[in-house]
Design a protein around this motif. Structure first.
Motif, PDB file in Angstrom:
ATOM      1  N   VAL A  49       0.951  -1.288  -0.010  1.00 55.11           N
ATOM      2  CA  VAL A  49       0.020  -0.199  -0.029  1.00 55.11           C
ATOM      3  C   VAL A  49       0.870   1.216   0.012  1.00 55.11           C
ATOM      4  N   THR A  50       2.094   1.206   0.402  1.00 56.26           N
ATOM      5  CA  THR A  50       2.774   2.134   0.725  1.00 56.26           C
ATOM      6  C   THR A  50       3.894   2.562  -0.547  1.00 56.26           C
ATOM      7  N   LEU A  51       4.119   1.337  -1.248  1.00 53.05           N
ATOM      8  CA  LEU A  51       5.195   1.452  -2.130  1.00 53.05           C
ATOM      9  C   LEU A  51       5.108   2.539  -3.106  1.00 53.05           C
ATOM     10  N   GLY A  52       3.685   2.728  -3.820  1.00 53.15           N
ATOM     11  CA  GLY A  52       3.532   3.573  -4.761  1.00 53.15           C
ATOM     12  C   GLY A  52       3.441   5.050  -4.218  1.00 53.15           C
ATOM     13  N   PRO A  53       2.675   5.473  -3.107  1.00 51.43           N
ATOM     14  CA  PRO A  53       2.852   6.633  -2.604  1.00 51.43           C
ATOM     15  C   PRO A  53       4.498   7.108  -2.470  1.00 51.43           C
ATOM     16  N   ILE A  54       5.251   6.120  -1.975  1.00 48.74           N
ATOM     17  CA  ILE A  54       6.657   6.417  -1.513  1.00 48.74           C
ATOM     18  C   ILE A  54       7.338   6.720  -2.781  1.00 48.74           C
ATOM     19  N   LYS A  55       7.401   5.872  -3.981  1.00 52.73           N
ATOM     20  CA  LYS A  55       8.302   5.588  -4.832  1.00 52.73           C
ATOM     21  C   LYS A  55       7.952   6.539  -5.811  1.00 52.73           C
ATOM     22  N   VAL A  56       6.298   6.642  -6.084  1.00 50.82           N
ATOM     23  CA  VAL A  56       5.909   7.500  -7.255  1.00 50.82           C
ATOM     24  C   VAL A  56       5.767   8.915  -6.916  1.00 50.82           C
ATOM     25  N   ARG A  57       4.899   8.956  -5.775  1.00 49.27           N
ATOM     26  CA  ARG A  57       4.460  10.341  -5.317  1.00 49.27           C
ATOM     27  C   ARG A  57       5.667  11.105  -4.569  1.00 49.27           C
ATOM     28  N   GLY A  58       6.417  10.462  -3.957  1.00 47.81           N
ATOM     29  CA  GLY A  58       7.630  10.790  -3.104  1.00 47.81           C
ATOM     30  C   GLY A  58       7.222  11.217  -1.609  1.00 47.81           C
ATOM     31  N   VAL A  59       6.116  10.534  -1.280  1.00 50.25           N
ATOM     32  CA  VAL A  59       5.446  10.784   0.074  1.00 50.25           C
ATOM     33  C   VAL A  59       6.189  10.165   1.000  1.00 50.25           C
ATOM     34  N   LYS A  60       6.774  10.866   2.193  1.00 56.92           N
ATOM     35  CA  LYS A  60       7.517  10.240   3.304  1.00 56.92           C
ATOM     36  C   LYS A  60       7.044   9.148   3.882  1.00 56.92           C
ATOM     37  N   LYS A  61       8.075   7.987   4.067  1.00 61.50           N
ATOM     38  CA  LYS A  61       7.854   6.746   4.475  1.00 61.50           C
ATOM     39  C   LYS A  61       6.771   6.884   5.647  1.00 61.50           C
ATOM     40  N   ALA A  62       7.107   7.721   6.753  1.00 61.45           N
ATOM     41  CA  ALA A  62       6.133   7.772   7.944  1.00 61.45           C
ATOM     42  C   ALA A  62       4.816   7.960   7.678  1.00 61.45           C
ATOM     43  N   ASP A  63       4.425   8.990   6.823  1.00 62.59           N
ATOM     44  CA  ASP A  63       3.350   9.597   6.469  1.00 62.59           C
ATOM     45  C   ASP A  63       2.434   8.267   5.577  1.00 62.59           C
ATOM     46  N   ALA A  64       3.426   7.903   4.673  1.00 65.51           N
ATOM     47  CA  ALA A  64       2.708   6.917   3.748  1.00 65.51           C
ATOM     48  C   ALA A  64       2.351   5.747   4.758  1.00 65.51           C
ATOM     49  N   GLU A  65       3.021   5.461   5.691  1.00 59.64           N
ATOM     50  CA  GLU A  65       2.590   4.263   6.579  1.00 59.64           C
ATOM     51  C   GLU A  65       1.424   4.538   7.437  1.00 59.64           C
ATOM     52  N   LYS A  66       1.369   5.675   7.745  1.00 59.90           N
ATOM     53  CA  LYS A  66       0.359   6.260   8.411  1.00 59.90           C
ATOM     54  C   LYS A  66      -0.935   6.255   7.670  1.00 59.90           C
ATOM     55  N   ARG A  67      -0.968   6.735   6.822  1.00 57.97           N
ATOM     56  CA  ARG A  67      -1.974   6.601   5.541  1.00 57.97           C
ATOM     57  C   ARG A  67      -2.357   5.367   5.206  1.00 57.97           C
ATOM     58  N   GLY A  68      -1.398   4.369   4.839  1.00 53.06           N
ATOM     59  CA  GLY A  68      -1.734   2.994   4.702  1.00 53.06           C
ATOM     60  C   GLY A  68      -2.226   2.177   5.540  1.00 53.06           C
ATOM     61  N   ARG A  69      -1.837   2.352   7.130  1.00 60.87           N
ATOM     62  CA  ARG A  69      -2.610   1.675   7.922  1.00 60.87           C
ATOM     63  C   ARG A  69      -3.933   2.115   7.783  1.00 60.87           C
ATOM     64  N   GLU A  70      -4.523   3.363   7.656  1.00 59.88           N
ATOM     65  CA  GLU A  70      -5.886   3.991   7.676  1.00 59.88           C
ATOM     66  C   GLU A  70      -6.773   3.309   6.805  1.00 59.88           C
ATOM     67  N   LEU A  71      -5.930   3.077   5.446  1.00 58.13           N
ATOM     68  CA  LEU A  71      -6.675   2.508   4.327  1.00 58.13           C
ATOM     69  C   LEU A  71      -6.968   0.937   4.821  1.00 58.13           C
ATOM     70  N   LEU A  72      -5.975   0.517   5.292  1.00 58.19           N
ATOM     71  CA  LEU A  72      -6.286  -1.150   5.689  1.00 58.19           C
ATOM     72  C   LEU A  72      -7.239  -1.109   6.551  1.00 58.19           C
ATOM     73  N   GLU A  73      -7.172  -0.349   7.520  1.00 57.81           N
ATOM     74  CA  GLU A  73      -8.386  -0.612   8.623  1.00 57.81           C
ATOM     75  C   GLU A  73      -9.668  -0.366   7.673  1.00 57.81           C
ATOM     76  N   ARG A  74      -9.783   0.723   6.758  1.00 56.90           N
ATOM     77  CA  ARG A  74     -11.087   0.915   6.458  1.00 56.90           C
ATOM     78  C   ARG A  74     -11.514  -0.048   5.495  1.00 56.90           C
ATOM     79  N   VAL A  75     -10.676  -0.859   4.968  1.00 57.73           N
ATOM     80  CA  VAL A  75     -11.232  -2.064   4.037  1.00 57.73           C
ATOM     81  C   VAL A  75     -11.190  -3.459   4.899  1.00 57.73           C
ATOM     82  N   GLY A  76     -10.836  -3.020   6.308  1.00 56.56           N
ATOM     83  CA  GLY A  76     -11.176  -4.350   7.086  1.00 56.56           C
ATOM     84  C   GLY A  76      -9.820  -5.449   7.015  1.00 56.56           C
ATOM     85  N   VAL A  77      -8.548  -4.849   6.516  1.00 57.94           N
ATOM     86  CA  VAL A  77      -7.258  -5.903   6.782  1.00 57.94           C
ATOM     87  C   VAL A  77      -6.238  -5.228   7.606  1.00 57.94           C
TER      88      VAL A  77
END
Lengths: 260, 215
Positions: free
Chosen positions: A116-144
């Motif tokens: 979930v974080t690879l695209g934001p980090i490598k393609v969008r240049g999002v900071k790893k910590a931010d991408a992981e925070k957002r990634g965990r939120e999204l994974l929660e949202r879809v129930g995994v």
């Protein structure tokens, strides 16, 4: 009446809030004409469900929108810009178009969170910590959320597909494409994926969904498109389409799938 | 036996030289082979042709001929290498062709959906290869990669004939000083080669089990 007061006539494709515009799109696989003069406008926030028999070109249509399939004739524009043909420009466009595949295609050597974080980090240049925070939120949202640190192979099909949806959402796409997202799932896992998709549809996400799930088409679609032999045969709101299909081919198709 | 014990220092230096030769060459060959493999699957026709030609020419020539080229042909184009560098060049150039084919089979074994998914999140072709396809490709071809590595270790013995003081070279010198100790010297040499190749095989087995779950 002054000329200046008259509004300029809007180009046909921008008459409304069209996000994806396909104009006279044609594609062949060798001698097979898989897409025949496809004209399709998808509005911002619209949920379009594409149905039709196997080989009707519905998956191909879906895949042309992020140019996983090239086209030979016609034009496709996204948010007013034509699709670039190759290179960095195309990569940038694809980052704005999310895609969910029939076979999930999670990166097999990466954890769910990394997927979930690879695209934001490598393609969008999002900071790893931010991408992981957002990634965990999204994974929660879809129930995994609880599966974040596992590898894809350790998850059920339904969980993998929900993670794949989270991966697509992490790029904050303008439009999400679903290419038969539930066709590879065990029957008891279909609903958990459809629930996530319904929730997305309700949240205003623009979606193109190729599926055989008529229940989803009825309840979540703004519009149903019926394809056969590479052409769009019918395009209507779900109520009209399921109650009064106008073409013989659509009536025949519906009678076959709804009889069982 | 005393010959072995008295010459532990020189045996060790030969062993260390072989290790250095193998380490540098195998890394260079794997890197070059991987680049060649990506050329072979790239959408650019000229890269595909160049890489295919390289592989078909190089792997079908005896390795000794490649060594001769490195030593005698390169100086003709004003590229003067010392013996070690020439041996590294020969081994790297030769084994890159074999590594290329192993890595390419790995790339072909990665499901096409992995590349599509990478491209769908906006990665360029290069990023998709580097981040998604190659890591999985290497994992799936650990056994053939080790085969190539073992062949490279054994071929490194050719360097003894080209003035590199590696293990086989040391062995020959020891036999020349004490012909009565031929068997212990041969035996020791064989064991030292086995130490490299068997260790590599064991490490590969471990690595394979470790990454098995992630593909």
């Amino acid at each position: 009446m002054s000329l200046a007061a008259q509004p300029a006539p809007a180009p046909a494709s921008q008459g409304t809030d069209a996000l994806v515009v396909m104009n006279g799109v044609n594609k062949h696989y060798g001698a097979l004409h898989v897409l025949k003069d496809i004209n399709l406008n998808i509005q911002r926030g619209e949920v379009v469900v594409v149905i039709g028999p196997s080989g009707s070109g519905k998956s191909t249509l879906c895949r042309t929108i992020n140019r996983l399939e090239s086209i030979e004739g016609g034009t496709i524009t996204l948010d007013g810009r034509p699709l670039p043909s190759e290179g960095k420009e195309l990569a940038r466009l694809r980052a704005e178009v999310g895609m969910v595949f029939q076979s999930f295609n999670l990166f097999a050597h990466k954890t769910i969170l990394e997927n979930v974080t690879l695209g934001p980090i490598k393609v969008r240049g999002v900071k790893k910590a931010d991408a992981e925070k957002r990634g965990r939120e999204l994974l929660e949202r879809v129930g995994v959320g609880a599966q974040a640190d596992k590898l894809p192979a350790q998850l059920s099909g339904g969980q993998q597909q929900r993670a794949a949806i989270a991966r697509a959402l992490a790029m904050e796409p303008k439009v999400l494409l679903f290419d038969e997202p539930t066709s590879a799932l065990d029957p008891e896992m279909v609903n958990e994926v459809l629930e996530v998709m319904k929730e997305l549809a309700a949240s205003g996400m623009t979606m193109v969904v190729v599926t055989h799930e008529m229940g989803f088409a009825r309840s979540a679609a703004n519009r149903v498109i019926f394809m056969d032999g590479g052409s769009i045969v019918e395009s209507a709101d779900p109520e009209t389409f399921f109650a009064r299909p106008t073409s013989e081919r659509a009536r025949d198709f519906l009678s076959k799938i709804i009889a069982h | 036996m005393s010959t072995i014990i008295n010459n532990l220092g020189i045996l060790w230096s030969g062993f260390a030289m072989t290790l250095a030769l193998v380490a540098v060459s195998s890394v260079a060959a794997l890197v070059l082979g991987t680049i060649l493999a990506t050329f072979r699957v790239s959408p650019v026709p000229i890269l595909r042709t160049a890489s295919t030609t390289y592989v078909e020419v190089i792997r079908n020539i005896p390795s000794t001929v490649i060594f001769f080229f490195a030593l005698f042909a390169l100086p003709q184009v004003d590229l003067q290498l010392d013996f070690f560098a020439a041996a590294v060049t020969a081994l790297s150039v030769y084994y890159a062709a074999f590594f290329c084919e192993a890595v390419r089979s790995g790339i072909n074994a990665v499901a096409v959906g992995q590349l599509e998914a990478a491209r769908a999140v906006g990665m360029t072709f290069g990023m998709s290869l580097r981040l998604i396809v190659l890591p999985q490709a290497w994992r799936s071809v650990i056994p053939p990669l080790i085969n190539v590595f073992i062949a490279l270790v054994k071929t490194s013995a050719i360097a003894s004939a080209f003035g590199v003081a590696e293990m086989l070279n040391v062995m020959e010198r020891l036999i020349n000083t004490d012909a009565t100790a031929v068997l212990p010297i041969l035996f020791t040499t064989a064991v030292l080669y086995l130490a490299i190749t068997l260790t590599a095989g064991l490490a590969a087995g471990r690595l394979e089990r470790k990454v098995a779950v992630s593909r």
